[in-house]
Design a protein around this motif. Structure first.
Motif, mmCIF file in Angstrom:
data_model
loop_
_atom_site.group_PDB
_atom_site.id
_atom_site.type_symbol
_atom_site.label_atom_id
_atom_site.label_comp_id
_atom_site.label_asym_id
_atom_site.label_seq_id
_atom_site.Cartn_x
_atom_site.Cartn_y
_atom_site.Cartn_z
ATOM 1 N N SER A 2 -18.534 26.497 47.181
ATOM 2 C CA SER A 2 -19.243 25.152 47.551
ATOM 3 C C SER A 2 -18.438 24.682 48.923
ATOM 4 O O SER A 2 -18.896 23.712 49.529
ATOM 5 C CB SER A 2 -18.993 24.103 46.483
ATOM 6 N N SER A 3 -17.314 25.173 49.148
ATOM 7 C CA SER A 3 -16.743 24.820 50.285
ATOM 8 C C SER A 3 -17.608 25.170 51.738
ATOM 9 O O SER A 3 -17.413 24.514 52.528
ATOM 10 C CB SER A 3 -15.117 25.431 50.527
ATOM 11 N N PHE B 260 -11.041 15.797 46.608
ATOM 12 C CA PHE B 260 -11.000 17.211 47.259
ATOM 13 C C PHE B 260 -10.935 17.298 48.727
ATOM 14 O O PHE B 260 -11.470 16.690 49.461
ATOM 15 C CB PHE B 260 -12.165 17.954 46.921
ATOM 16 N N TYR C 14 -13.233 17.661 51.818
ATOM 17 C CA TYR C 14 -14.162 16.514 52.496
ATOM 18 C C TYR C 14 -13.813 16.167 53.710
ATOM 19 O O TYR C 14 -14.558 15.974 54.840
ATOM 20 C CB TYR C 14 -14.546 15.576 51.488
ATOM 21 N N ASP D 89 -20.233 16.513 43.935
ATOM 22 C CA ASP D 89 -19.583 17.737 43.741
ATOM 23 C C ASP D 89 -19.088 18.059 42.271
ATOM 24 O O ASP D 89 -18.535 17.467 41.744
ATOM 25 C CB ASP D 89 -18.489 17.670 44.474
ATOM 26 N N TYR E 57 -16.722 20.958 38.441
ATOM 27 C CA TYR E 57 -15.861 20.657 37.147
ATOM 28 C C TYR E 57 -16.830 20.234 36.246
ATOM 29 O O TYR E 57 -16.412 19.931 34.940
ATOM 30 C CB TYR E 57 -14.694 20.312 37.173
ATOM 31 N N SER F 250 -17.101 29.347 40.744
ATOM 32 C CA SER F 250 -15.710 29.776 40.657
ATOM 33 C C SER F 250 -14.961 29.212 39.521
ATOM 34 O O SER F 250 -13.738 29.627 39.465
ATOM 35 C CB SER F 250 -14.886 29.012 41.968
ATOM 36 N N ARG G 53 -16.718 34.093 45.755
ATOM 37 C CA ARG G 53 -17.122 33.155 46.322
ATOM 38 C C ARG G 53 -18.646 32.987 46.557
ATOM 39 O O ARG G 53 -19.572 33.605 46.913
ATOM 40 C CB ARG G 53 -16.708 33.396 48.083
HETATM 41 C C1 LIG Z 1 -13.837 19.191 43.755
HETATM 42 C C2 LIG Z 1 -13.813 20.700 44.223
HETATM 43 N N1 LIG Z 1 -15.023 21.181 44.874
HETATM 44 C C3 LIG Z 1 -15.209 22.236 45.337
HETATM 45 C C4 LIG Z 1 -14.207 23.392 45.028
HETATM 46 C C5 LIG Z 1 -14.291 24.587 45.981
HETATM 47 O O1 LIG Z 1 -14.905 25.502 45.084
HETATM 48 P P1 LIG Z 1 -15.554 27.136 45.592
HETATM 49 O O2 LIG Z 1 -14.680 27.824 45.158
HETATM 50 O O3 LIG Z 1 -16.770 26.905 45.182
HETATM 51 O O4 LIG Z 1 -15.599 26.897 47.211
HETATM 52 C C6 LIG Z 1 -13.004 22.975 44.458
HETATM 53 C C7 LIG Z 1 -11.889 24.055 44.337
HETATM 54 O O5 LIG Z 1 -11.069 23.760 43.789
HETATM 55 C C8 LIG Z 1 -13.014 21.364 43.933
HETATM 56 O O6 LIG Z 1 -11.606 21.196 43.384
#
Ligand SMILES: Cc1ncc(COP(=O)(O)O)c(C=O)c1O
Length: 369
Positions: free
Chosen positions: A97-98, A122, A125, A197, A200, A227, A236
């Motif tokens: 998602s990053s 996070f 952002y 997002d 979780y 993830s 990823r």
């Molecule tokens: C709120 C949040 N969004 C996205 C991510 C990143 O996830 P990804 O591994 O899909 O890049 C994290 C990772 O810790 C996160 O805490």
């Protein structure tokens, strides 16, 4: 040549960026501390491991690595579309998602524009907004350590293009329901996109928002990752849902082949592997219940959570950085929240019973010292 002449031409807003602080690698901690083994409960990973079906299918796909794969992750996007009931034209596949956070900042932000997010939340952002030359407006949390919706609405003016909401919120675990998200969306200027997002959200025991209703608005992007609940952080892979015109616009900005061949195959298998998700949720909830009982007995304040981690306040006067360092010497990695602006708090994710035993034993020792 003077030192100034030799300095590379880096714009101020890039030079001033703080680097992302990832959690420590287990192998680094073992090497540095001279330990035989270590336990990591610091990056909200899945202690059960990856979906076994994903591992098996990735193994079989290895011999296809000489070929370029599908630049558009079509099969994966279609599988996601069937699973969530959203048109494939509105499903994006991402390198975690990053990647979506980076792509949205790159596509939608720039000088004179703003992105609004909570502080703490996070950290990518704010970083990606700043890297795009925009201003990141960080709104302090409201009561209960959750997003301050009124504060966010006040800050989201006509220059706002992105509003980032992690739901559940990293690092506190606070969660917004349907009514609150709809209220936020109604109050935002039409020029702003709401990024929800849900990294979780699978772990939430509270009812999840109805994303179909939210997506119908046309200004919402929902981020989901492989993830966490699927245990594929190292692969990823993530997906995003949006109205098709918005998805198609963002799609033009990402790299082709952004999901490698193995990530596409592994993510598709993980989508099918509902048993692994169920076992992960059972493990997570049982661990969170145990942490909720045993951390207060050690003198920590535990905050309510809908994620796969808890935020805990250390006993008076203890600094999270010092505490986390001492825990490392005991072979346990927890996350100090000082980089999130919470110097007296740590974040600990759910884990297997032996990991919790190691955590609680090490904590008792460090706190007694
Ligand atoms: C709120 C949040 N969004 C996205 C991510 C990143 O996830 P990804 O591994 O899909 O890049 C994290 C990772 O810790 C996160 O805490």
């Amino acid at each position: 040549m003077s030192e100034e002449d030799q300095a590379p031409p880096i714009p101020d807003h890039i030079r001033d960026l703080a680097a992302y602080q990832p959690g420590r690698l287990i192998e680094d901690v073992i090497e540095e501390m001279g330990l035989a083994t270590a336990v990591k409960l610091a990056s909200n990973e899945n202690s059960l491991g990856p979906s076994p079906l994903a591992v098996e299918r990735i193994g079989r796909a290895l011999w296809g690595l000489a070929r370029y794969g599908d630049a558009d992750s079509r099969r994966l996007r279609e599988a996601i579309s069937r699973k969530v009931g959203h048109p494939a034209a509105g499903v994006m596949a991402g390198n975690g998602s990053s990647e979506f956070i980076l792509v949205m900042a790159h596509a939608l932000l720039g000088p004179g524009l703003t992105a609004v997010m909570s502080r703490p939340s996070f950290t990518l952002y704010a970083k990606n907004a700043q890297a795009a030359g925009a201003r990141a407006i960080e709104v302090p949390l409201g009561p209960g350590h959750g997003h301050d919706l009124e504060g966010i609405l006040r800050q989201a003016g006509p220059e706002a293009r992105l509003v980032f909401i992690d739901n559940p919120l990293n690092p506190t675990g606070a969660f917004l329901g349907q009514g609150e998200i709809e209220r936020l969306l109604r109050g935002l200027p039409r020029t702003a996109i709401l990024v929800l997002d849900e990294a979780y959200a699978d772990f939430a025991r509270a009812p999840r928002p109805d994303y179909g209703r939210l997506l119908a608005d046309g200004r919402v992007v929902i981020l989901r990752t492989f993830s966490k609940v699927m245990g594929l952080a190292g692969l990823r892979a993530a997906y995003a849902l949006a109205a098709p015109p918005l998805a198609q616009a963002l799609n033009k900005v990402r790299q082709p082949f952004n999901l490698n061949n193995l990530a596409q195959v592994g993510a598709m298998a993980a989508l099918e592997d509902e048993g692994h998700v169920r076992r992960t949720l059972e493990m997570t909830w049982s661990a969170l219940d145990r942490l909720g009982r045993e951390l207060p007995a050690l003198g920590l304040e535990v905050f309510p959570t809908q994620a796969n981690f808890v935020m805990a306040g250390l006993p008076d006067g203890l600094l999270a950085d010092d505490f986390a360092k001492k825990m490392l010497t005991e072979g346990v990695i927890v996350r100090s929240l000082s980089s999130f602006g919470l110097p007296g708090h740590v974040r600990i994710n759910a884990g297997l019973e032996p990991e919790l035993e190691a955590l609680l034993g090490a904590m008792a020792k460090v706190l007694a010292a």
